[in-house]
Design a protein around this motif. Structure first.
Motif, PDB file in Angstrom:
ATOM      1  N   GLY A 262     -26.269  60.905  16.831  1.00 29.70           N
ATOM      2  CA  GLY A 262     -27.701  61.259  16.443  1.00 29.70           C
ATOM      3  C   GLY A 262     -27.496  62.606  15.453  1.00 29.70           C
ATOM      4  O   GLY A 262     -28.161  62.876  14.375  1.00 29.70           O
ATOM      5  N   GLY A 263     -26.287  63.458  15.868  1.00 29.90           N
ATOM      6  CA  GLY A 263     -26.055  64.555  14.793  1.00 29.90           C
ATOM      7  C   GLY A 263     -25.732  64.270  13.471  1.00 29.90           C
ATOM      8  O   GLY A 263     -25.865  65.159  12.547  1.00 29.90           O
ATOM      9  N   GLN A 264     -25.035  63.066  13.400  1.00 29.88           N
ATOM     10  CA  GLN A 264     -24.712  62.607  12.082  1.00 29.88           C
ATOM     11  C   GLN A 264     -25.969  62.149  11.004  1.00 29.88           C
ATOM     12  O   GLN A 264     -25.933  61.724   9.931  1.00 29.88           O
ATOM     13  CB  GLN A 264     -23.596  61.451  12.110  1.00 29.88           C
ATOM     14  CG  GLN A 264     -22.415  62.146  12.749  1.00 29.88           C
ATOM     15  CD  GLN A 264     -21.393  60.774  13.279  1.00 29.88           C
ATOM     16  OE1 GLN A 264     -21.794  59.784  12.818  1.00 29.88           O
ATOM     17  NE2 GLN A 264     -20.295  61.339  13.776  1.00 29.88           N
ATOM     18  N   GLY A 265     -27.066  61.962  11.643  1.00 29.27           N
ATOM     19  CA  GLY A 265     -28.252  61.779  10.938  1.00 29.27           C
ATOM     20  C   GLY A 265     -28.841  60.207  11.402  1.00 29.27           C
ATOM     21  O   GLY A 265     -29.763  59.651  10.636  1.00 29.27           O
ATOM     22  N   ARG A 266     -28.247  59.708  12.418  1.00 29.35           N
ATOM     23  CA  ARG A 266     -28.482  58.351  12.617  1.00 29.35           C
ATOM     24  C   ARG A 266     -29.856  58.351  13.686  1.00 29.35           C
ATOM     25  O   ARG A 266     -29.948  59.111  14.260  1.00 29.35           O
ATOM     26  CB  ARG A 266     -27.460  57.407  13.388  1.00 29.35           C
ATOM     27  CG  ARG A 266     -26.209  57.086  12.495  1.00 29.35           C
ATOM     28  CD  ARG A 266     -24.985  56.490  13.489  1.00 29.35           C
ATOM     29  NE  ARG A 266     -24.064  55.850  12.684  1.00 29.35           N
ATOM     30  CZ  ARG A 266     -23.142  56.635  12.039  1.00 29.35           C
ATOM     31  NH1 ARG A 266     -22.810  57.860  12.375  1.00 29.35           N
ATOM     32  NH2 ARG A 266     -22.030  56.022  11.654  1.00 29.35           N
ATOM     33  N   THR A 267     -30.507  57.224  13.576  1.00 28.70           N
ATOM     34  CA  THR A 267     -31.565  57.032  14.428  1.00 28.70           C
ATOM     35  C   THR A 267     -31.175  56.312  15.622  1.00 28.70           C
ATOM     36  O   THR A 267     -30.937  54.974  15.362  1.00 28.70           O
ATOM     37  CB  THR A 267     -32.699  56.230  13.655  1.00 28.70           C
ATOM     38  OG1 THR A 267     -32.898  57.179  12.441  1.00 28.70           O
ATOM     39  CG2 THR A 267     -33.983  56.182  14.482  1.00 28.70           C
ATOM     40  N   ILE A 268     -31.468  57.197  17.074  1.00 30.62           N
ATOM     41  CA  ILE A 268     -30.916  56.438  18.048  1.00 30.62           C
ATOM     42  C   ILE A 268     -31.998  56.374  18.894  1.00 30.62           C
ATOM     43  O   ILE A 268     -32.754  57.461  19.311  1.00 30.62           O
ATOM     44  CB  ILE A 268     -29.801  57.113  18.542  1.00 30.62           C
ATOM     45  CG1 ILE A 268     -28.501  56.962  17.607  1.00 30.62           C
ATOM     46  CG2 ILE A 268     -29.161  56.521  20.063  1.00 30.62           C
ATOM     47  CD1 ILE A 268     -27.357  57.886  18.065  1.00 30.62           C
ATOM     48  N   LEU A 269     -32.422  55.197  19.479  1.00 30.07           N
ATOM     49  CA  LEU A 269     -33.353  55.165  20.678  1.00 30.07           C
ATOM     50  C   LEU A 269     -32.674  54.119  21.796  1.00 30.07           C
ATOM     51  O   LEU A 269     -32.414  53.356  21.474  1.00 30.07           O
ATOM     52  CB  LEU A 269     -34.461  54.100  20.225  1.00 30.07           C
ATOM     53  CG  LEU A 269     -35.557  54.001  21.116  1.00 30.07           C
ATOM     54  CD1 LEU A 269     -36.390  55.392  21.462  1.00 30.07           C
ATOM     55  CD2 LEU A 269     -36.734  52.894  20.869  1.00 30.07           C
ATOM     56  N   PHE A 270     -32.697  55.080  23.117  1.00 35.51           N
ATOM     57  CA  PHE A 270     -32.279  54.299  24.270  1.00 35.51           C
ATOM     58  C   PHE A 270     -33.388  54.324  25.297  1.00 35.51           C
ATOM     59  O   PHE A 270     -34.357  55.254  25.275  1.00 35.51           O
ATOM     60  CB  PHE A 270     -31.015  55.062  24.830  1.00 35.51           C
ATOM     61  CG  PHE A 270     -31.387  56.326  25.649  1.00 35.51           C
ATOM     62  CD1 PHE A 270     -31.198  56.303  26.841  1.00 35.51           C
ATOM     63  CD2 PHE A 270     -31.546  57.318  24.729  1.00 35.51           C
ATOM     64  CE1 PHE A 270     -31.726  57.584  27.619  1.00 35.51           C
ATOM     65  CE2 PHE A 270     -31.769  58.759  25.126  1.00 35.51           C
ATOM     66  CZ  PHE A 270     -31.892  58.838  26.787  1.00 35.51           C
ATOM     67  N   SER A 271     -33.377  53.102  26.005  1.00 32.18           N
ATOM     68  CA  SER A 271     -34.553  53.047  26.846  1.00 32.18           C
ATOM     69  C   SER A 271     -33.838  53.447  28.383  1.00 32.18           C
ATOM     70  O   SER A 271     -32.817  53.044  28.663  1.00 32.18           O
ATOM     71  CB  SER A 271     -34.918  51.540  26.989  1.00 32.18           C
ATOM     72  OG  SER A 271     -34.099  50.822  27.668  1.00 32.18           O
ATOM     73  N   SER A 272     -34.647  53.817  29.278  1.00 36.55           N
ATOM     74  CA  SER A 272     -34.223  54.396  30.602  1.00 36.55           C
ATOM     75  C   SER A 272     -35.735  54.393  31.395  1.00 36.55           C
ATOM     76  O   SER A 272     -36.731  54.954  30.887  1.00 36.55           O
ATOM     77  CB  SER A 272     -33.519  55.642  30.569  1.00 36.55           C
ATOM     78  OG  SER A 272     -33.187  55.909  31.816  1.00 36.55           O
TER      79      SER A 272
ATOM     80  N   HIS B 207     -20.275  47.739  12.574  1.00 36.80           N
ATOM     81  CA  HIS B 207     -20.703  47.970  11.100  1.00 36.80           C
ATOM     82  C   HIS B 207     -21.242  48.820  10.644  1.00 36.80           C
ATOM     83  O   HIS B 207     -21.811  49.393   9.684  1.00 36.80           O
ATOM     84  CB  HIS B 207     -21.616  46.655  10.946  1.00 36.80           C
ATOM     85  CG  HIS B 207     -22.963  46.736  11.541  1.00 36.80           C
ATOM     86  ND1 HIS B 207     -23.023  46.806  13.111  1.00 36.80           N
ATOM     87  CD2 HIS B 207     -24.254  46.842  11.446  1.00 36.80           C
ATOM     88  CE1 HIS B 207     -24.373  46.666  13.567  1.00 36.80           C
ATOM     89  NE2 HIS B 207     -25.080  46.958  12.397  1.00 36.80           N
ATOM     90  N   ASP B 208     -21.150  50.202  11.574  1.00 31.56           N
ATOM     91  CA  ASP B 208     -21.533  51.649  11.040  1.00 31.56           C
ATOM     92  C   ASP B 208     -23.127  51.581  10.701  1.00 31.56           C
ATOM     93  O   ASP B 208     -23.570  52.034  10.006  1.00 31.56           O
ATOM     94  CB  ASP B 208     -20.848  52.104  10.122  1.00 31.56           C
ATOM     95  CG  ASP B 208     -20.719  53.717   9.979  1.00 31.56           C
ATOM     96  OD1 ASP B 208     -21.050  54.423  10.727  1.00 31.56           O
ATOM     97  OD2 ASP B 208     -20.674  54.256   8.949  1.00 31.56           O
ATOM     98  N   PRO B 209     -23.936  51.225  11.725  1.00 30.61           N
ATOM     99  CA  PRO B 209     -25.400  51.224  11.624  1.00 30.61           C
ATOM    100  C   PRO B 209     -26.028  52.423  11.347  1.00 30.61           C
ATOM    101  O   PRO B 209     -25.602  53.538  12.198  1.00 30.61           O
ATOM    102  CB  PRO B 209     -25.862  50.322  12.898  1.00 30.61           C
ATOM    103  CG  PRO B 209     -24.874  50.646  13.959  1.00 30.61           C
ATOM    104  CD  PRO B 209     -23.688  50.707  13.225  1.00 30.61           C
ATOM    105  N   GLU B 210     -27.115  52.421  10.561  1.00 36.25           N
ATOM    106  CA  GLU B 210     -27.882  53.652  10.483  1.00 36.25           C
ATOM    107  C   GLU B 210     -28.841  53.710  11.826  1.00 36.25           C
ATOM    108  O   GLU B 210     -29.354  55.038  12.282  1.00 36.25           O
ATOM    109  CB  GLU B 210     -28.394  53.738   9.205  1.00 36.25           C
ATOM    110  CG  GLU B 210     -27.956  53.863   8.147  1.00 36.25           C
ATOM    111  CD  GLU B 210     -28.650  53.601   6.737  1.00 36.25           C
ATOM    112  OE1 GLU B 210     -29.633  54.193   6.817  1.00 36.25           O
ATOM    113  OE2 GLU B 210     -28.057  52.991   5.908  1.00 36.25           O
ATOM    114  N   VAL B 211     -29.262  52.579  12.367  1.00 45.01           N
ATOM    115  CA  VAL B 211     -30.051  52.749  13.490  1.00 45.01           C
ATOM    116  C   VAL B 211     -29.534  52.032  14.835  1.00 45.01           C
ATOM    117  O   VAL B 211     -28.761  51.002  14.627  1.00 45.01           O
ATOM    118  CB  VAL B 211     -31.353  51.870  13.180  1.00 45.01           C
ATOM    119  CG1 VAL B 211     -32.399  51.801  14.447  1.00 45.01           C
ATOM    120  CG2 VAL B 211     -32.072  52.401  12.190  1.00 45.01           C
TER     121      VAL B 211
END
Length: 303
Positions: A177-187, A147-151
């Motif tokens: 991320g370069g397109q302006g999306r907010t991305i969080l990944f855990s590790s 659904h092309d999410p922003e986050v």
């Protein structure tokens, strides 16, 4: 750009505190949520995604609360750590179901685009039960992106991926991320965060231990005091010789050998062979005794 904010957030289960007074803001780009297993990373992600309510504080996505707010799912894509895929479906059917749940205008086209993004087009009609873990992970990422999410929130997304799959997924997240999306990944793996993210949030025992540029935080980890267990042919003589070494901050001796505290890992390990050689002592054993991931992260709580 859609920001995700936590303000004074705590979450407890009875007498157990899972997350304690965390404040952070996530903006456009890729951020790593780093910490040992059991640190509270999954709890934080689930509160951001509206699966859990904070016991105290506020969690907002784009300025609106995530808890009890179904509209937030138009903005969020979530990949949980625990798998939730139906093995009897194909990847295309699984991602298409996600597109239909989001009531997209052209669900079939959206599903094909998402599958192409994760490089699963060639096997999209195979049953998920026949996939490797890495392929199932990519299928779940496609469903989260349909659904092309922003986050985009991802909990340990690289589990089970082979090196090529991992590299492609990192490139994809960088591009999003370069397109302006907010991305969080855990590790819980330092190297994953180092390769993918310049910004990091470090959680230890439910607390935010460090926040900011990864290189600065990695330097703190590398330069922290280190503890070594040393055994030699003459522990007492070696202890005396080591006290003159600038990188050594303390030496203890018992029947098991020496416990040496050093302020700089590299300087000490380079100096030890030279010191032992000059003193005519042979080192039988050298073992870092505080190199567990938990000890590395716990140090950040104290600085």
């Amino acid at each position: 750009m859609t920001n995700v904010e936590l303000r004074g957030v705590s979450r407890w289960y009875g007498n157990v505190v899972a997350v304690n007074d965390i404040t952070m803001t996530l903006g456009a780009g890729v951020t790593g949520l780093l910490g040992p297993n059991g640190a509270g990373k999954t709890t934080v992600l689930h509160m951001m995604a509206g699966f859990l309510s904070p016991s105290r504080g506020a969690v907002t996505v784009g300025g609106t609360p995530s808890w009890r707010n179904p509209a937030v799912y138009r903005q969020i894509g979530l990949v949980t750590e625990r798998e939730a895929v139906h093995g009897f479906l194909s990847a295309y059917e699984f991602v298409l179901a996600s597109a239909k749940l989001h009531k997209l205008d052209e669900p079939e086209a959206a599903a094909r685009r998402a599958i192409e993004l994760v490089e699963m087009t060639d096997v999209q009609d195979r049953r998920i039960a026949t996939y490797s873990k890495g392929m199932r992970q990519r299928t779940r990422v496609a469903a989260a992106l349909v659904h092309d999410p922003e986050v985009l929130l991802l909990d340990e997304p690289f589990n089970g991926m082979d090196p090529r799959q991992r590299l492609h997924m990192m490139e994809l997240l960088h591009a999003l991320g370069g397109q302006g999306r907010t991305i969080l990944f855990s590790s819980h793996i330092l190297e994953e965060v180092e390769q993918l993210s310049g910004t990091v949030q470090v959680i230890v025992a439910g607390r935010l231990a460090a926040s900011g540029d990864f290189r600065t935080i990695r330097r703190l980890m590398t330069n922290r005091p280190h503890v070594f267990a040393v055994q030699s042919t003459d522990d007492r003589a070696l202890a005396v010789a080591l006290m003159a070494e600038a990188s050594v901050t303390g030496v203890e001796i018992d029947r098991a050998g020496l416990t040496v505290r050093a302020g700089d890992y590299g300087s000490f390990t380079r100096a030890l062979p030279k010191i032992a050689l000059r003193a005519g002592i042979r080192v039988r054993r050298l073992l870092p005794s505080d190199e567990s991931l938990e000890s590395v992260f716990s140090y950040l709580v104290e600085v």
